[in-house]
Design an enzyme around this catalytic site. Structure first.
Site, PDB file in Angstrom:
ATOM      1  N   ARG A   1     -27.921  11.078 -15.415  1.00  0.00           N
ATOM      2  CA  ARG A   1     -27.391  10.541 -13.679  1.00  0.00           C
ATOM      3  C   ARG A   1     -26.699  11.715 -13.280  1.00  0.00           C
ATOM      4  NH1 ARG A   1     -21.939   6.787 -14.707  1.00  0.00           N
ATOM      5  NH2 ARG A   1     -21.064   8.092 -16.314  1.00  0.00           N
TER       6      ARG A   1
ATOM      7  N   ASN B   1      -6.331   8.114   0.615  1.00  0.00           N
ATOM      8  CA  ASN B   1      -5.509   6.784  -0.549  1.00  0.00           C
ATOM      9  C   ASN B   1      -4.798   7.883  -1.508  1.00  0.00           C
ATOM     10  OD1 ASN B   1      -4.834   3.809  -1.107  1.00  0.00           O
ATOM     11  ND2 ASN B   1      -5.652   5.103  -3.068  1.00  0.00           N
TER      12      ASN B   1
ATOM     13  N   GLN C   1     -28.552   0.514 -19.220  1.00  0.00           N
ATOM     14  CA  GLN C   1     -29.726   2.834 -19.247  1.00  0.00           C
ATOM     15  C   GLN C   1     -28.171   3.530 -20.141  1.00  0.00           C
ATOM     16  OE1 GLN C   1     -31.044   2.974 -15.057  1.00  0.00           O
ATOM     17  NE2 GLN C   1     -32.553   1.705 -15.075  1.00  0.00           N
TER      18      GLN C   1
ATOM     19  N   LYS D   1     -10.804   5.529  -7.966  1.00  0.00           N
ATOM     20  CA  LYS D   1     -11.003   6.467  -9.103  1.00  0.00           C
ATOM     21  C   LYS D   1     -12.400   6.170  -9.633  1.00  0.00           C
ATOM     22  CE  LYS D   1     -11.062   1.957 -12.728  1.00  0.00           C
ATOM     23  NZ  LYS D   1     -11.136   2.043 -14.097  1.00  0.00           N
TER      24      LYS D   1
ATOM     25  N   ASP E   1       0.829  -0.831  -0.144  1.00  0.00           N
ATOM     26  CA  ASP E   1      -0.422   0.331  -0.665  1.00  0.00           C
ATOM     27  C   ASP E   1       0.577   1.110   0.109  1.00  0.00           C
ATOM     28  OD1 ASP E   1      -1.885   2.013   1.032  1.00  0.00           O
ATOM     29  OD2 ASP E   1      -2.811   0.641   1.856  1.00  0.00           O
TER      30      ASP E   1
ATOM     31  N   LYS F   1      -7.445  15.303  -7.566  1.00  0.00           N
ATOM     32  CA  LYS F   1      -6.148  15.156  -9.096  1.00  0.00           C
ATOM     33  C   LYS F   1      -5.885  16.675  -9.084  1.00  0.00           C
ATOM     34  CE  LYS F   1      -7.030  11.073 -10.964  1.00  0.00           C
ATOM     35  NZ  LYS F   1      -5.244   9.702 -10.154  1.00  0.00           N
TER      36      LYS F   1
ATOM     37  N   ALA G   1      -1.071   4.972  -9.231  1.00  0.00           N
ATOM     38  CA  ALA G   1      -2.193   4.177  -7.751  1.00  0.00           C
ATOM     39  C   ALA G   1      -3.288   5.167  -7.755  1.00  0.00           C
ATOM     40  CB  ALA G   1      -0.956   3.888  -7.178  1.00  0.00           C
TER      41      ALA G   1
ATOM     42  N   TYR H   1     -13.242  13.078  -5.684  1.00  0.00           N
ATOM     43  CA  TYR H   1     -12.344  12.193  -6.206  1.00  0.00           C
ATOM     44  C   TYR H   1     -11.483  13.452  -7.534  1.00  0.00           C
ATOM     45  CZ  TYR H   1     -10.038  10.244 -10.694  1.00  0.00           C
ATOM     46  OH  TYR H   1      -9.356   9.210 -11.906  1.00  0.00           O
TER      47      TYR H   1
ATOM     48  N   SER I   1      -6.957  13.533 -14.965  1.00  0.00           N
ATOM     49  CA  SER I   1      -7.688  13.646 -15.801  1.00  0.00           C
ATOM     50  C   SER I   1      -9.159  14.072 -16.078  1.00  0.00           C
ATOM     51  CB  SER I   1      -9.004  12.762 -14.170  1.00  0.00           C
ATOM     52  OG  SER I   1     -10.265  12.634 -15.051  1.00  0.00           O
TER      53      SER I   1
ATOM     54  N   PHE J   1      -9.064  11.790 -20.907  1.00  0.00           N
ATOM     55  CA  PHE J   1     -10.674  12.115 -21.606  1.00  0.00           C
ATOM     56  C   PHE J   1     -11.122  10.096 -20.898  1.00  0.00           C
ATOM     57  CE2 PHE J   1     -11.630  16.484 -22.682  1.00  0.00           C
ATOM     58  CZ  PHE J   1     -10.232  16.944 -22.205  1.00  0.00           C
TER      59      PHE J   1
HETATM   60  P1  NAD Z   1      -7.177   0.485 -11.837  1.00  0.00           P
HETATM   61  O1  NAD Z   1      -8.693   0.913 -10.608  1.00  0.00           O
HETATM   62  O2  NAD Z   1      -7.675  -0.093 -12.723  1.00  0.00           O
HETATM   63  O3  NAD Z   1      -6.122   0.880 -11.417  1.00  0.00           O
HETATM   64  C1  NAD Z   1      -5.308   1.700 -10.489  1.00  0.00           C
HETATM   65  C2  NAD Z   1      -4.564   0.742  -9.567  1.00  0.00           C
HETATM   66  O4  NAD Z   1      -4.100   1.456  -8.643  1.00  0.00           O
HETATM   67  C3  NAD Z   1      -5.364  -0.946  -9.305  1.00  0.00           C
HETATM   68  O5  NAD Z   1      -4.549  -1.670  -9.731  1.00  0.00           O
HETATM   69  C4  NAD Z   1      -5.183  -0.706  -7.695  1.00  0.00           C
HETATM   70  O6  NAD Z   1      -5.151  -1.541  -6.747  1.00  0.00           O
HETATM   71  C5  NAD Z   1      -3.882  -0.064  -6.756  1.00  0.00           C
HETATM   72  N1  NAD Z   1      -4.575   1.496  -5.753  1.00  0.00           N
HETATM   73  C6  NAD Z   1      -4.956   1.637  -5.489  1.00  0.00           C
HETATM   74  N2  NAD Z   1      -4.858   2.545  -4.504  1.00  0.00           N
HETATM   75  C7  NAD Z   1      -2.818   1.875  -4.101  1.00  0.00           C
HETATM   76  C8  NAD Z   1      -2.517   2.582  -3.300  1.00  0.00           C
HETATM   77  N3  NAD Z   1      -2.315   2.880  -2.013  1.00  0.00           N
HETATM   78  N4  NAD Z   1      -0.852   1.406  -3.027  1.00  0.00           N
HETATM   79  C9  NAD Z   1      -1.346   0.571  -4.356  1.00  0.00           C
HETATM   80  N5  NAD Z   1      -1.989   0.490  -5.056  1.00  0.00           N
HETATM   81  C10 NAD Z   1      -2.898   1.081  -5.152  1.00  0.00           C
HETATM   82  O7  NAD Z   1      -7.637   2.859 -12.434  1.00  0.00           O
HETATM   83  P2  NAD Z   1      -7.151   2.864 -14.346  1.00  0.00           P
HETATM   84  O8  NAD Z   1      -8.587   3.064 -14.510  1.00  0.00           O
HETATM   85  O9  NAD Z   1      -5.985   1.770 -14.406  1.00  0.00           O
HETATM   86  O10 NAD Z   1      -6.735   4.202 -13.690  1.00  0.00           O
HETATM   87  C11 NAD Z   1      -5.148   5.039 -13.391  1.00  0.00           C
HETATM   88  C12 NAD Z   1      -5.411   5.772 -13.151  1.00  0.00           C
HETATM   89  O11 NAD Z   1      -5.797   6.817 -13.851  1.00  0.00           O
HETATM   90  C13 NAD Z   1      -5.518   6.209 -11.608  1.00  0.00           C
HETATM   91  O12 NAD Z   1      -5.183   7.199 -11.120  1.00  0.00           O
HETATM   92  C14 NAD Z   1      -7.257   7.296 -12.241  1.00  0.00           C
HETATM   93  O13 NAD Z   1      -7.336   8.142 -11.378  1.00  0.00           O
HETATM   94  C15 NAD Z   1      -6.462   7.570 -13.328  1.00  0.00           C
HETATM   95  N6  NAD Z   1      -7.399   7.794 -14.725  1.00  0.00           N
HETATM   96  C16 NAD Z   1      -8.508   6.961 -15.226  1.00  0.00           C
HETATM   97  C17 NAD Z   1      -9.069   7.388 -15.723  1.00  0.00           C
HETATM   98  C18 NAD Z   1     -10.615   6.059 -15.889  1.00  0.00           C
HETATM   99  O14 NAD Z   1     -11.332   6.284 -15.972  1.00  0.00           O
HETATM  100  N7  NAD Z   1      -9.920   4.704 -16.333  1.00  0.00           N
HETATM  101  C19 NAD Z   1      -9.564   8.450 -15.916  1.00  0.00           C
HETATM  102  C20 NAD Z   1      -9.242   8.931 -15.629  1.00  0.00           C
HETATM  103  C21 NAD Z   1      -7.442   9.267 -15.352  1.00  0.00           C
HETATM  104  C1  WQD Z   2     -19.761   7.914 -20.065  1.00  0.00           C
HETATM  105  C2  WQD Z   2     -21.264   8.470 -20.511  1.00  0.00           C
HETATM  106  C3  WQD Z   2     -23.114   8.648 -18.923  1.00  0.00           C
HETATM  107  C4  WQD Z   2     -22.904   4.267 -17.859  1.00  0.00           C
HETATM  108  C5  WQD Z   2     -16.013   9.420 -15.458  1.00  0.00           C
HETATM  109  C6  WQD Z   2     -14.909   9.832 -14.552  1.00  0.00           C
HETATM  110  C7  WQD Z   2     -14.006  10.485 -15.414  1.00  0.00           C
HETATM  111  C8  WQD Z   2     -13.488  10.344 -15.398  1.00  0.00           C
HETATM  112  C9  WQD Z   2     -13.348   8.380 -17.246  1.00  0.00           C
HETATM  113  C10 WQD Z   2     -11.475   9.074 -14.525  1.00  0.00           C
HETATM  114  C11 WQD Z   2     -21.415   9.525 -19.603  1.00  0.00           C
HETATM  115  C12 WQD Z   2     -22.877   6.883 -20.106  1.00  0.00           C
HETATM  116  C13 WQD Z   2     -22.948   5.708 -18.044  1.00  0.00           C
HETATM  117  C14 WQD Z   2     -23.872   3.288 -18.612  1.00  0.00           C
HETATM  118  C15 WQD Z   2     -24.574   5.806 -19.676  1.00  0.00           C
HETATM  119  N1  WQD Z   2     -12.757   9.261 -14.800  1.00  0.00           N
HETATM  120  N2  WQD Z   2     -23.662   6.029 -18.973  1.00  0.00           N
HETATM  121  N3  WQD Z   2     -24.876   4.310 -19.264  1.00  0.00           N
HETATM  122  O1  WQD Z   2     -18.783  10.070 -16.303  1.00  0.00           O
HETATM  123  O2  WQD Z   2     -17.645  10.858 -18.454  1.00  0.00           O
HETATM  124  O3  WQD Z   2     -16.149   9.667 -16.308  1.00  0.00           O
HETATM  125  O4  WQD Z   2     -14.860   8.265 -15.931  1.00  0.00           O
HETATM  126  O5  WQD Z   2     -10.400  10.717 -13.654  1.00  0.00           O
HETATM  127  O6  WQD Z   2     -13.593  11.351 -14.355  1.00  0.00           O
HETATM  128  O7  WQD Z   2     -16.196  11.341 -13.694  1.00  0.00           O
HETATM  129  O8  WQD Z   2     -18.049   8.021 -17.557  1.00  0.00           O
HETATM  130  O9  WQD Z   2     -17.661   6.008 -18.794  1.00  0.00           O
HETATM  131  O10 WQD Z   2     -19.581   6.598 -16.539  1.00  0.00           O
HETATM  132  O11 WQD Z   2     -19.958   7.589 -19.111  1.00  0.00           O
HETATM  133  O12 WQD Z   2     -25.695   5.632 -20.475  1.00  0.00           O
HETATM  134  O13 WQD Z   2     -25.070   2.314 -17.986  1.00  0.00           O
HETATM  135  O14 WQD Z   2     -22.247   7.037 -20.781  1.00  0.00           O
HETATM  136  O15 WQD Z   2     -24.377   9.378 -18.090  1.00  0.00           O
HETATM  137  O16 WQD Z   2     -22.171   9.999 -20.488  1.00  0.00           O
HETATM  138  P1  WQD Z   2     -17.440   9.337 -17.144  1.00  0.00           P
HETATM  139  P2  WQD Z   2     -18.695   6.919 -18.260  1.00  0.00           P
END
Ligand code: NAD
Ligand code: WQD
Length: 338
Positions: free
Chosen positions: A295, A100, A216, A85, A58, A154, A82, A150, A125, A178
């Site tokens: 939503r 965290n 939905q 999210k 961790d 960031k 890490a 969240y 993000s 994105f």
């Molecule tokens: P994910 O949850 O699949 O991967 C994150 C990993 O970090 C996980 O495997 C989790 O076990 C690990 N982790 C979390 N807290 C930890 C800690 N305290 N110590 C050690 N390990 C830890 O998520 P992801 O989609 O791969 O996202 C990666 C990064 O990108 C995150 O910072 C997320 O906020 C950012 N991000 C993701 C998205 C998205 O939509 N997936 C969009 C924008 C930004």
């Molecule tokens: C995408 C679109 C929903 C599910 C999130 C975080 C953002 C970033 C990316 C980390 C939206 C619609 C979704 C469903 C739907 N993450 N939708 N039915 O909300 O754009 O972004 O992930 O940084 O911070 O907020 O992504 O994939 O949840 O939604 O209609 O069952 O799909 O309303 O318009 P979002 P999402």
């Protein structure tokens, strides 16, 4: 060059490891499996032939984190993925998210400074922009008040990186993703979160495979071309490539600024209904969905201007929503039988 990937068994981290290995980097990972399991490491091995060492630690644990650096004094770069999210969970448990995401960052930065790390890349993000007034969103778009704890982690994390790293020799890049989606083309690696997915693409594939009875569409009354909300879906392997290019840019450009940030999207908005149509077209599956109300907390539309990443990192995303749907579907079909 050895690179430490935090969150390396998670979704974006594991795909980035593949791209880094292909580009010749040596990689180690730290992940405490809070939102992942070991399966991504097996996928990476199948694809690259390389076994990646993961420290199950961790990142809030200061003593244990030190072990990674004492055992690997040759780490030169860190990509810090890490974090927790889930936007909705962060509203219910803000303290968990601040603890965290912020304490992990502080600890990894402390170790970066003490161990003379040269390059630091942070997963930010598009959520930092909130609901933008103007589209597409470039990096000069003002950062707005965060819409969730969240999102605030960031924004704060970007500020912390800037403040902490400006008086060091560490060069940092914040990558503002994105909407990441899709899977590795081999179908040996994709998204396998420990918690049920909340994002659109895995919900679509889980519905089509029958894990969910139906899904939905959240709102068809937005002011968009078909009434559903617009996002910029970026294929996870294009995103992975951007991390490799960010590191290579920092390595090559000795006079690169000490702190910079880049948008990573494909520059095209796709509505929810268009995403569903793309899925049905490329897979031949009929999706069971209905329209429901908006939503809470969703914004109507956002998509990126990625000109800065294109110019400075030489990054060009190659895949579109159809590639995302096809790879996510191939992954969904095999992920539970592997
Ligand atoms: P994910 O949850 O699949 O991967 C994150 C990993 O970090 C996980 O495997 C989790 O076990 C690990 N982790 C979390 N807290 C930890 C800690 N305290 N110590 C050690 N390990 C830890 O998520 P992801 O989609 O791969 O996202 C990666 C990064 O990108 C995150 O910072 C997320 O906020 C950012 N991000 C993701 C998205 C998205 O939509 N997936 C969009 C924008 C930004
Ligand atoms: C995408 C679109 C929903 C599910 C999130 C975080 C953002 C970033 C990316 C980390 C939206 C619609 C979704 C469903 C739907 N993450 N939708 N039915 O909300 O754009 O972004 O992930 O940084 O911070 O907020 O992504 O994939 O949840 O939604 O209609 O069952 O799909 O309303 O318009 P979002 P999402």
């Amino acid at each position: 060059m050895k690179v430490l990937i935090t969150g390396g068994t998670g979704y974006i981290g594991s795909h980035t490891i593949i791209d880094l290995i292909n580009a010749g980097f040596e990689v180690i990972s730290v992940d405490n499996y809070i939102n992942s399991d070991g399966s991504a490491l097996q996928g990476i091995e199948k694809i690259t032939g390389k076994k990646i060492k993961n420290y199950n630690i961790d990142l809030r644990d200061k003593e244990k984190t030190k072990i990674i650096f004492s055992e690997n004094p040759d780490i030169e770069g860190i990509i810090h993925f890490a974090a927790l999210k889930a936007v909705g969970e962060s509203v219910e448990k803000p303290l968990l998210y601040f603890d965290n995401n912020i304490n992990s960052l502080l600890n990894i930065l402390d170790n970066s400074v003490k161990n003379n790390i040269k390059y630091f890349v942070f997963s930010s993000s598009c959520t930092v922009y909130g609901s933008p007034d103007k589209l597409p969103v470039d990096e000069n778009t003002p950062v707005k008040d965060a819409e969730s704890p969240y999102g605030r982690t960031k924004q704060i994390s970007e500020q912390i990186c800037k403040d902490v790293l400006q008086n060091t020799n560490i060069k940092a890049i914040m990558l503002r993703y994105f909407n990441p989606a899709g899977a590795h083309e081999s179908a040996f690696l994709g998204e396998s979160p420990a918690l049920p997915p909340l994002n659109l693409v895995p919900i679509i594939t889980e519905t089509a495979i029958g894990k969910r009875k139906s899904m939905q569409v959240f709102g068809d009354d937005y002011d968009t071309r078909d009434g559903s909300a617009i996002r910029d879906y970026i294929h996870v392997m294009d995103l992975a490539d951007a991390h490799t290019k960010a590191l290579q840019y920092l390595i090559k450009n000795t006079n690169a600024p000490g702190y910079d940030f880049f948008n990573l999207g494909i520059g095209q908005g796709v509505t929810v209904l268009e995403a569903i149509n793309a899925f049905e077209k490329v897979t031949g599956q009929k999706l069971n969905y209905s329209i429901s109300k908006r939503r809470p907390g969703d914004i109507p539309a956002i998509y990126a201007d990625y000109t800065k990443a294109k110019k400075m990192l030489n990054w060009n995303p190659k895949r579109n929503i159809e590639d995302i749907m096809l790879t996510a579907w191939e992954w969904e079909k095999v992920r539970n039988i592997q």
